[in-house]
Design an enzyme around this catalytic site. Structure first.
Site, short mmCIF file in Angstrom:
data_model
loop_
_atom_site.label_atom_id
_atom_site.label_comp_id
_atom_site.label_asym_id
_atom_site.label_seq_id
_atom_site.Cartn_x
_atom_site.Cartn_y
_atom_site.Cartn_z
N CYS A 45 0.84 -1.20 0.00
CA CYS A 45 0.00 0.00 0.00
C CYS A 45 0.88 1.25 0.00
CB CYS A 45 -0.95 -0.01 1.19
SG CYS A 45 -2.15 -1.36 1.10
N HIS A 46 1.84 1.28 0.91
CA HIS A 46 2.77 2.41 0.95
C HIS A 46 4.19 1.95 1.20
CE1 HIS A 46 -1.27 3.54 2.43
NE2 HIS A 46 -1.13 4.53 1.58
N GLY A 47 4.43 0.64 1.08
CA GLY A 47 5.80 0.13 1.13
C GLY A 47 6.36 -0.11 2.52
#
Ligand code: FES
Length: 189
Positions: free
Chosen positions: A153-155
């Site tokens: 999703c955001h790493g």
């Protein structure tokens, strides 16, 4: 702004960092309520395929028989509406986690505090950033730079103890309350 679902399908393209030794089979275990042991396992390919009835979602505890879960295998259980990742870790995975106990961790916690029995790591499978379900439970999933779980999703990258190592997640994967009733019978909750 819409809050992301805890069971959002995290399917953005990501580099495949999995290794042969780290790959695992994936099973979705049907959990039974307290007092009954799960007798059947169903293979569900996607985490967002789960659609439990309300009474199952509300169970305060679930039990599962881990007999037959091979070393190096991960299964997912549902408890109180949340995915619980159960990882029967290999000696290599345990060693990797322990070797980093003294590393510069975002949310410091020794591996021994996160796995009552070193072979069994049991964590809530919800990224502590915004609630996506990290990848790593299915064979072939990217496992992230520390070979644990990866939230695309955001790493956010988690290690083999479920500790956050890189990315925006502020803390390690949460630990559910659990008890080993026997060597292979586990109660969550
Ligand atoms: Fe996992 Fe944002 S929800 S990195």
């Amino acid at each position: 702004m819409t809050e992301p679902s805890p069971f959002a399908d995290a399917n953005e393209p990501v580099p495949d960092t999995s290794t042969k030794s780290a790959r695992r089979d994936f099973l979705y275990y049907a959990a039974a309520g307290a007092g009954a042991v799960a007798t059947g396992a169903a293979v569900w390919p996607l985490i967002n395929s789960m659609n439990p009835s309300a009474d199952v979602t509300a169970l305060s505890s679930v039990e599962v028989d881990l007999d037959g879960v091979e070393v190096g295998t991960r299964i997912t259980l549902r408890w109180q509406g949340k995915p619980v990742f159960i990882d029967r870790r290999t000696q290599e995975q345990i060693a990797l986690a322990r070797a980093d106990d003294g590393a510069d961790l975002i949310d410091p916690a020794p591996d021994a505090d996160r796995a009552e029995r070193p072979e069994w790591l049991i964590v809530i499978g919800i990224c502590t950033h915004l609630g996506c379900v990290p990848l790593g439970q299915q064979s072939g999933d990217p496992l992230g730079d520390w070979k644990g779980w990866f939230c695309p999703c955001h790493g956010s990258h988690y290690d083999t103890a479920g500790r956050i190592r890189k990315g925006p997640a502020p803390r390690n994967l949460d630990l559910p309350p659990y008890t080993f009733l026997t060597d292979t019978r586990l109660r969550i909750g």
